[in-house]
Design a protein around this motif. Sequence first.
Motif, PDB file in Angstrom:
ATOM      1  N   GLU A  91      44.103  34.902  33.409  1.00  0.00           N
ATOM      2  CA  GLU A  91      44.742  34.082  32.376  1.00  0.00           C
ATOM      3  C   GLU A  91      45.260  34.974  31.251  1.00  0.00           C
ATOM      4  N   ALA A  92      44.511  36.019  30.910  1.00  0.00           N
ATOM      5  CA  ALA A  92      44.966  36.962  29.883  1.00  0.00           C
ATOM      6  C   ALA A  92      46.267  37.632  30.322  1.00  0.00           C
ATOM      7  N   ILE A  93      46.345  37.988  31.593  1.00  0.00           N
ATOM      8  CA  ILE A  93      47.565  38.598  32.128  1.00  0.00           C
ATOM      9  C   ILE A  93      48.726  37.615  32.038  1.00  0.00           C
ATOM     10  N   ARG A  94      48.473  36.375  32.401  1.00  0.00           N
ATOM     11  CA  ARG A  94      49.519  35.347  32.332  1.00  0.00           C
ATOM     12  C   ARG A  94      50.015  35.149  30.907  1.00  0.00           C
ATOM     13  N   LEU A  95      49.109  35.298  29.939  1.00  0.00           N
ATOM     14  CA  LEU A  95      49.453  35.054  28.538  1.00  0.00           C
ATOM     15  C   LEU A  95      50.129  36.243  27.869  1.00  0.00           C
ATOM     16  N   GLY A  96      50.208  37.379  28.560  1.00  0.00           N
ATOM     17  CA  GLY A  96      50.974  38.490  28.017  1.00  0.00           C
ATOM     18  C   GLY A  96      50.214  39.718  27.593  1.00  0.00           C
ATOM     19  N   PHE A  97      48.925  39.824  27.906  1.00  0.00           N
ATOM     20  CA  PHE A  97      48.202  41.069  27.641  1.00  0.00           C
ATOM     21  C   PHE A  97      48.823  42.172  28.492  1.00  0.00           C
ATOM     22  N   THR A  98      48.996  43.356  27.917  1.00  0.00           N
ATOM     23  CA  THR A  98      49.630  44.452  28.653  1.00  0.00           C
ATOM     24  C   THR A  98      48.619  45.374  29.325  1.00  0.00           C
ATOM     25  N   SER A  99      47.339  45.144  29.051  1.00  0.00           N
ATOM     26  CA  SER A  99      46.262  45.953  29.628  1.00  0.00           C
ATOM     27  C   SER A  99      45.012  45.088  29.692  1.00  0.00           C
ATOM     28  N   VAL A 100      44.240  45.234  30.759  1.00  0.00           N
ATOM     29  CA  VAL A 100      42.997  44.477  30.876  1.00  0.00           C
ATOM     30  C   VAL A 100      41.880  45.386  31.369  1.00  0.00           C
ATOM     31  N   MET A 101      40.658  45.058  30.981  1.00  0.00           N
ATOM     32  CA  MET A 101      39.491  45.759  31.498  1.00  0.00           C
ATOM     33  C   MET A 101      38.679  44.803  32.353  1.00  0.00           C
ATOM     34  N   ILE A 102      38.326  45.244  33.544  1.00  0.00           N
ATOM     35  CA  ILE A 102      37.371  44.520  34.358  1.00  0.00           C
ATOM     36  C   ILE A 102      36.067  45.303  34.301  1.00  0.00           C
ATOM     37  N   ASP A 103      35.049  44.708  33.729  1.00  0.00           N
ATOM     38  CA  ASP A 103      33.759  45.379  33.559  1.00  0.00           C
ATOM     39  C   ASP A 103      32.776  44.862  34.602  1.00  0.00           C
ATOM     40  N   GLY A 104      32.702  45.607  35.699  1.00  0.00           N
ATOM     41  CA  GLY A 104      31.734  45.281  36.741  1.00  0.00           C
ATOM     42  C   GLY A 104      30.591  46.271  36.750  1.00  0.00           C
ATOM     43  N   SER A 105      30.365  46.942  35.606  1.00  0.00           N
ATOM     44  CA  SER A 105      29.395  48.048  35.556  1.00  0.00           C
ATOM     45  C   SER A 105      27.951  47.595  35.734  1.00  0.00           C
ATOM     46  N   SER A 106      27.681  46.312  35.525  1.00  0.00           N
ATOM     47  CA  SER A 106      26.318  45.820  35.723  1.00  0.00           C
ATOM     48  C   SER A 106      26.067  45.418  37.177  1.00  0.00           C
ATOM     49  N   LEU A 107      27.111  45.491  38.003  1.00  0.00           N
ATOM     50  CA  LEU A 107      26.995  45.132  39.418  1.00  0.00           C
ATOM     51  C   LEU A 107      26.630  46.357  40.245  1.00  0.00           C
ATOM     52  N   SER A 108      26.337  46.143  41.508  1.00  0.00           N
ATOM     53  CA  SER A 108      26.140  47.271  42.421  1.00  0.00           C
ATOM     54  C   SER A 108      27.465  48.004  42.565  1.00  0.00           C
ATOM     55  N   PHE A 109      27.423  49.253  43.016  1.00  0.00           N
ATOM     56  CA  PHE A 109      28.651  50.021  43.175  1.00  0.00           C
ATOM     57  C   PHE A 109      29.633  49.293  44.091  1.00  0.00           C
ATOM     58  N   GLU A 110      29.153  48.772  45.199  1.00  0.00           N
ATOM     59  CA  GLU A 110      30.016  48.103  46.170  1.00  0.00           C
ATOM     60  C   GLU A 110      30.667  46.864  45.570  1.00  0.00           C
ATOM     61  N   ASP A 111      29.868  46.063  44.844  1.00  0.00           N
ATOM     62  CA  ASP A 111      30.417  44.840  44.239  1.00  0.00           C
ATOM     63  C   ASP A 111      31.386  45.174  43.120  1.00  0.00           C
ATOM     64  N   ASN A 112      31.082  46.236  42.360  1.00  0.00           N
ATOM     65  CA  ASN A 112      31.974  46.667  41.290  1.00  0.00           C
ATOM     66  C   ASN A 112      33.325  47.077  41.867  1.00  0.00           C
ATOM     67  N   VAL A 113      33.309  47.832  42.956  1.00  0.00           N
ATOM     68  CA  VAL A 113      34.552  48.244  43.610  1.00  0.00           C
ATOM     69  C   VAL A 113      35.339  47.024  44.068  1.00  0.00           C
ATOM     70  N   GLN A 114      34.646  46.087  44.680  1.00  0.00           N
ATOM     71  CA  GLN A 114      35.323  44.911  45.231  1.00  0.00           C
ATOM     72  C   GLN A 114      36.019  44.085  44.159  1.00  0.00           C
ATOM     73  N   VAL A 115      35.304  43.772  43.078  1.00  0.00           N
ATOM     74  CA  VAL A 115      35.890  42.927  42.041  1.00  0.00           C
ATOM     75  C   VAL A 115      36.968  43.680  41.271  1.00  0.00           C
ATOM     76  N   THR A 116      36.750  44.977  41.048  1.00  0.00           N
ATOM     77  CA  THR A 116      37.746  45.772  40.324  1.00  0.00           C
ATOM     78  C   THR A 116      39.028  45.909  41.129  1.00  0.00           C
ATOM     79  N   LYS A 117      38.887  46.185  42.409  1.00  0.00           N
ATOM     80  CA  LYS A 117      40.064  46.332  43.265  1.00  0.00           C
ATOM     81  C   LYS A 117      40.890  45.054  43.304  1.00  0.00           C
ATOM     82  N   SER A 118      40.221  43.913  43.344  1.00  0.00           N
ATOM     83  CA  SER A 118      40.950  42.638  43.391  1.00  0.00           C
ATOM     84  C   SER A 118      41.732  42.405  42.102  1.00  0.00           C
ATOM     85  N   ILE A 119      41.149  42.789  40.965  1.00  0.00           N
ATOM     86  CA  ILE A 119      41.845  42.638  39.691  1.00  0.00           C
ATOM     87  C   ILE A 119      43.008  43.613  39.598  1.00  0.00           C
TER      88      ILE A 119
END
Length: 515
Positions: A91-119
């Motif tokens: 939604e932030a991207i749709r509204l015009g943010f030019t940069s976003v952070m996906i913080d999956g650092s509290s997840l396992s490495f594998e889950d962090n990679v998965q959610v970050t890659k999708s974003i």
Amino acid sequence: MLVSSTELFHIADKKNFAIPATNFIDALTAKVYTETAESLGLPLILAYAESHQDYLGLEEAAWIGKHYAEKVSVPIVLHLDHGSDPTFIKEAIRLGFTSVMIDGSSLSFEDNVQVTKSIVEYAHSHGVVVEGEIGHVGSNTVSYEGEDNDQSQYTTLSEAKAFSQSTGIDSLAISIGTAHGEYTGKPEINFERLNEIDKELSVPLVLHGGSSTGDENLKRCAREGMRKINIFTDLIVAAHKEAQTQTPHYMALRDNLERGFKEVLTHYYHVFETQPIELKDDTMKHSTKSRPFFMINPKSYLTGKHAYELAIAADRYAEAADFDVYFTAQYVDLKALADQTNNLIITAQHMDGIHLGRGMGFVTGDSLKEAGVSAVMLNHAEHPLTLSQLVASIDKAKAVGITTIVCADSVKEAKAIAMLAPDIILCEPTELIGTGQTSDASYIEKTNEEIRAISSDILVMQAAGITTPEDVYHTIAKGADGTGCTSGIVLADNPSVMVRDMLQAVTDATKTDRK
């Protein structure tokens, strides 16, 4: 001026300084931060944290951020900080943010990679850059940005490399000893780890928890590889201190608050040794990575005056086109073409994945970027690369903000290259190059299918044997995201007219239903 962070980080890396990222929680803070940046003539990352949505809603934050960014002449990045909910980030991207952070650092490495890659895939398809985090920057006893007493976890080099390569992020937040919120003592920064990671990774590095880390620590971080440093707690503490000063009325209180914010931000600009960044017009002429697109690829047929004449004609036609038009050229012609055109994406025909330093006869990404180049073709059949060379070139191009167009021969090779996450894959059977014979429908369909199954973010270019406007039309109509031509243009009786007709064919094909 609202911009992406790509070019800012490239310049910061080249000149060795950091850019402050300041969280705004209302219109006042956004106004003070941007006006301070303007008064100093310096760039700014204007950040809004997902955790602050109770103070300021996302839609309000987008409007406020864009409003104040556009009111100033200095580069301002509107950045979503510590996004954890994919729906919120999109939604932030749709509204015009030019940069976003996906913080999956509290997840396992594998889950962090998965959610970050999708974003990353979603954001890149909308022209937005992504910051990820590996390791975990926790929180002190008192924090304004997340949970209190949240323990940090140091980033390891192996994790940083694997995470960056697996996700395709544009910048990386690492944990080297800082924490969010107020410290009870000065933190111990692991500069050895910072140097280790900075040496091996090409993506810009980000430091969270910069407040009260110590001026010398932060100055050293900026000098040794951090390109973005987050500051929030010190700003809030300074404003609160100013609010304690007795004032006769609300407006005087507001003035005090502004003074507190401005003094702290000004101080950190000096600590980070931030320098002015003047974005040339040609830095804004970048690929939007959108469908469809067309490439004019003279290869080694044209140089000097003849390349210039064709580029000027193509630039005129591209102005009326509602899609990206790429133009490749010899290295010696790239800067002149970038300076003299306004609507073409000037593209290098090769680039080596090396850093500035020792070496002879290489084409560096830094030199191409400096010349105004916005895209590069890699691994062409007439200039093939080894796997390690290709990986290094893609990483370097990403670091300096150059779009990558990687060539693939077979369906199998296209699938392998797609795993490297280039921006565009040019699918072109080697045996068809220069023959005038286009790829058959089954090859186009299969390569499109296999690449998009790996990443819908990668654009697919089909260009084998393109010699006529009709070839262009049918290739786009069959499902290619883009196409291009060499001999059909440069050997035509009137190359500029052929360019015009081929661009019109792209327009006509997009008006039909893709088969």
